[in-house]
Design an enzyme around this catalytic site. Structure first.
Site, PDB file in Angstrom:
ATOM      1  N   VAL A  97       0.835  -1.211   0.000  1.00  0.00           N
ATOM      2  CA  VAL A  97       0.000   0.000   0.000  1.00  0.00           C
ATOM      3  C   VAL A  97       0.866   1.256   0.000  1.00  0.00           C
ATOM      4  O   VAL A  97       0.350   2.363  -0.017  1.00  0.00           O
ATOM      5  CB  VAL A  97      -0.964  -0.001   1.214  1.00  0.00           C
ATOM      6  CG1 VAL A  97      -1.988  -1.128   1.070  1.00  0.00           C
ATOM      7  CG2 VAL A  97      -0.225  -0.126   2.540  1.00  0.00           C
ATOM      8  N   ASP A  98       2.202   1.059  -0.022  1.00  0.00           N
ATOM      9  CA  ASP A  98       3.074   2.232  -0.128  1.00  0.00           C
ATOM     10  C   ASP A  98       3.128   2.694  -1.586  1.00  0.00           C
ATOM     11  O   ASP A  98       2.673   1.980  -2.478  1.00  0.00           O
ATOM     12  CB  ASP A  98       4.493   1.902   0.407  1.00  0.00           C
ATOM     13  CG  ASP A  98       5.215   0.830  -0.418  1.00  0.00           C
ATOM     14  OD1 ASP A  98       5.658  -0.173   0.159  1.00  0.00           O
ATOM     15  OD2 ASP A  98       5.328   0.997  -1.654  1.00  0.00           O
ATOM     16  N   HIS A 113      -4.323  -4.296  -2.901  1.00  0.00           N
ATOM     17  CA  HIS A 113      -4.731  -4.141  -1.498  1.00  0.00           C
ATOM     18  C   HIS A 113      -4.909  -2.684  -1.101  1.00  0.00           C
ATOM     19  O   HIS A 113      -4.929  -2.369   0.090  1.00  0.00           O
ATOM     20  CB  HIS A 113      -3.713  -4.817  -0.561  1.00  0.00           C
ATOM     21  CG  HIS A 113      -3.704  -6.305  -0.686  1.00  0.00           C
ATOM     22  ND1 HIS A 113      -2.704  -7.089  -0.168  1.00  0.00           N
ATOM     23  CD2 HIS A 113      -4.573  -7.161  -1.276  1.00  0.00           C
ATOM     24  CE1 HIS A 113      -2.960  -8.368  -0.440  1.00  0.00           C
ATOM     25  NE2 HIS A 113      -4.085  -8.439  -1.118  1.00  0.00           N
ATOM     26  N   CYS A 121     -14.278   6.795   1.418  1.00  0.00           N
ATOM     27  CA  CYS A 121     -15.443   7.269   2.159  1.00  0.00           C
ATOM     28  C   CYS A 121     -16.487   6.155   2.208  1.00  0.00           C
ATOM     29  O   CYS A 121     -16.946   5.665   1.169  1.00  0.00           O
ATOM     30  CB  CYS A 121     -16.051   8.502   1.471  1.00  0.00           C
ATOM     31  SG  CYS A 121     -17.547   9.077   2.323  1.00  0.00           S
ATOM     32  N   CYS A 140     -15.502  13.995   4.358  1.00  0.00           N
ATOM     33  CA  CYS A 140     -15.177  13.537   2.990  1.00  0.00           C
ATOM     34  C   CYS A 140     -15.224  14.752   2.067  1.00  0.00           C
ATOM     35  O   CYS A 140     -16.208  15.511   2.076  1.00  0.00           O
ATOM     36  CB  CYS A 140     -16.214  12.501   2.542  1.00  0.00           C
ATOM     37  SG  CYS A 140     -16.130  12.116   0.775  1.00  0.00           S
ATOM     38  N   THR A 180       7.417 -11.676  -1.486  1.00  0.00           N
ATOM     39  CA  THR A 180       6.145 -11.977  -0.840  1.00  0.00           C
ATOM     40  C   THR A 180       6.172 -13.393  -0.276  1.00  0.00           C
ATOM     41  O   THR A 180       6.703 -14.308  -0.880  1.00  0.00           O
ATOM     42  CB  THR A 180       4.942 -11.797  -1.799  1.00  0.00           C
ATOM     43  OG1 THR A 180       3.731 -12.102  -1.078  1.00  0.00           O
ATOM     44  CG2 THR A 180       5.052 -12.664  -3.033  1.00  0.00           C
ATOM     45  N   ASN A 205      13.423 -13.642  -3.748  1.00  0.00           N
ATOM     46  CA  ASN A 205      12.990 -13.465  -2.362  1.00  0.00           C
ATOM     47  C   ASN A 205      14.182 -13.677  -1.431  1.00  0.00           C
ATOM     48  O   ASN A 205      15.101 -14.422  -1.749  1.00  0.00           O
ATOM     49  CB  ASN A 205      11.889 -14.500  -2.048  1.00  0.00           C
ATOM     50  CG  ASN A 205      11.086 -14.115  -0.822  1.00  0.00           C
ATOM     51  OD1 ASN A 205      11.653 -13.754   0.196  1.00  0.00           O
ATOM     52  ND2 ASN A 205       9.776 -14.183  -0.924  1.00  0.00           N
ATOM     53  N   GLU A 207      14.185 -15.363   1.178  1.00  0.00           N
ATOM     54  CA  GLU A 207      14.219 -16.813   1.450  1.00  0.00           C
ATOM     55  C   GLU A 207      13.052 -17.440   0.690  1.00  0.00           C
ATOM     56  O   GLU A 207      12.096 -16.736   0.353  1.00  0.00           O
ATOM     57  CB  GLU A 207      14.099 -17.056   2.954  1.00  0.00           C
ATOM     58  CG  GLU A 207      12.824 -16.508   3.556  1.00  0.00           C
ATOM     59  CD  GLU A 207      12.996 -16.034   5.003  1.00  0.00           C
ATOM     60  OE1 GLU A 207      14.128 -15.883   5.465  1.00  0.00           O
ATOM     61  OE2 GLU A 207      11.960 -15.796   5.629  1.00  0.00           O
TER      62      GLU A 207
END
Ligand code: BV8
Length: 232
Positions: A97-98, A113, A121, A140, A180, A205, A207
């Protein structure tokens, strides 16, 4: 790698918290199930918000401020270069979400996400860009109701743009999973879906993740090393 007749290659890249880790953004499952000191169920569920909206707003306000103070890393920048080379043959699907992908220059990007830098709103469904704190529940900007929450998809809520994502996953030649854990669905199911339609699977990744299908090319290490090497 399966190439189309045109010789062009369609790539879907799925990113998770691990691609932002070296920028200083906390991952979800690094610290023994606590995430910034909170249980995920308390801050990333509608029930948690219902129970204590101010605590959840404060949690996301703190993350919004933290993300504003960090910068994209070499992995984000490498994916932006890949987009320069491939154009609309590339789609990045992020669980994050960044806004570090955008700040690195990526445009062909889906935030499945949601996004910290938007509010939602619950009265009129508007998703206004939002960089300030929400804890004092401002009105809002569209309907004037004091019904704003973070525009973040919580557990049990429907992720964004699932049709667009699934169309890209079934059509891609290469599916790349970066940073992920493969713990959250429907994102965690995309590697198996891509494989079922003949795509080559790549994992980059720190790991090996607990993915349900074997990757054709699985590399372990930090994203800032693996992603530029794979892209360039
Ligand atoms: C839905 C909020 C209905 C945003 C998040 C049982 C079976 C299957 C599914 C379910 C089930 N029970 C419930 C479900 C559904 C549920 C789910 O999957 N639960 C899990 C826990 C079992 N999913 C949902 O509720 C979703 N909605 O299902 O709707 C539906 C859907 C489709 C069709 C019909 C109906 C909603 C899920 C979204 C939840 N929101 N967060 C926020 O606040 O940020 S999830 C949260 O986890 C984040 O979005 C995060 O992105 C996501 C996944 O985590 P990761 O990104 O993978 O991060 P993690 O910390 O886990 O791992 C980090 C990885 O990075 C590690 O692998 C590590 O090795 C690596 N790494 C670390 N450092 C580095 C690195 N890699 C490289 N370099 C480094 N330096």
């Amino acid at each position: 790698m399966r190439m189309r007749q045109t010789g062009r290659m369609r790539i879907v890249v799925l990113t998770g918290a691990g691609i932002s880790a070296e920028s200083g953004v906390a991952t979800f499952r690094g610290a023994g199930g606590l995430w910034e000191g909170h249980r995920v169920e308390d801050v990333a569920t509608p029930e948690g918000f219902e129970r204590d909206p101010a605590m959840v707003q404060r949690f996301y306000d703190a993350r919004r401020r933290a993300v504003a103070s960090v910068h994209p890393n070499a992995a984000h920048r490498a994916l932006a270069r890949l987009e320069d080379a491939l154009g609309d043959e590339l789609l990045i699907v992020t669980q994050n979400v960044d806004d570090l992908h955008e700040r690195a220059g990526s445009i062909r990007l889906v935030h499945m996400h949601g996004e910290l830098r938007r509010a939602l709103c619950t009265a009129c469904d508007a998703r206004p860009a939002w960089s300030r704190d929400l804890v004092d529940l401002p009105p809002c900007p569209v309907c004037g109701e004091r019904m704003l929450r973070p525009d973040v998809v919580w557990f049990g809520e429907m992720p964004y743009e699932l049709d667009r994502i699934e169309q890209a996953v079934v059509a891609c030649d290469v599916f790349v999973s970066i940073g992920t854990s493969g713990a959250v669905y429907p994102a965690a199911g995309y590697a198996a879906l891509a494989s079922a339609f003949g795509a080559r699977l790549v994992e980059l990744n720190l790991e090996p993740s607990d993915a349900v299908v074997p990757f054709d090319d699985a590399r372990t290490g930090p994203a800032t090393t693996l992603v530029p090497t794979w892209v360039d």
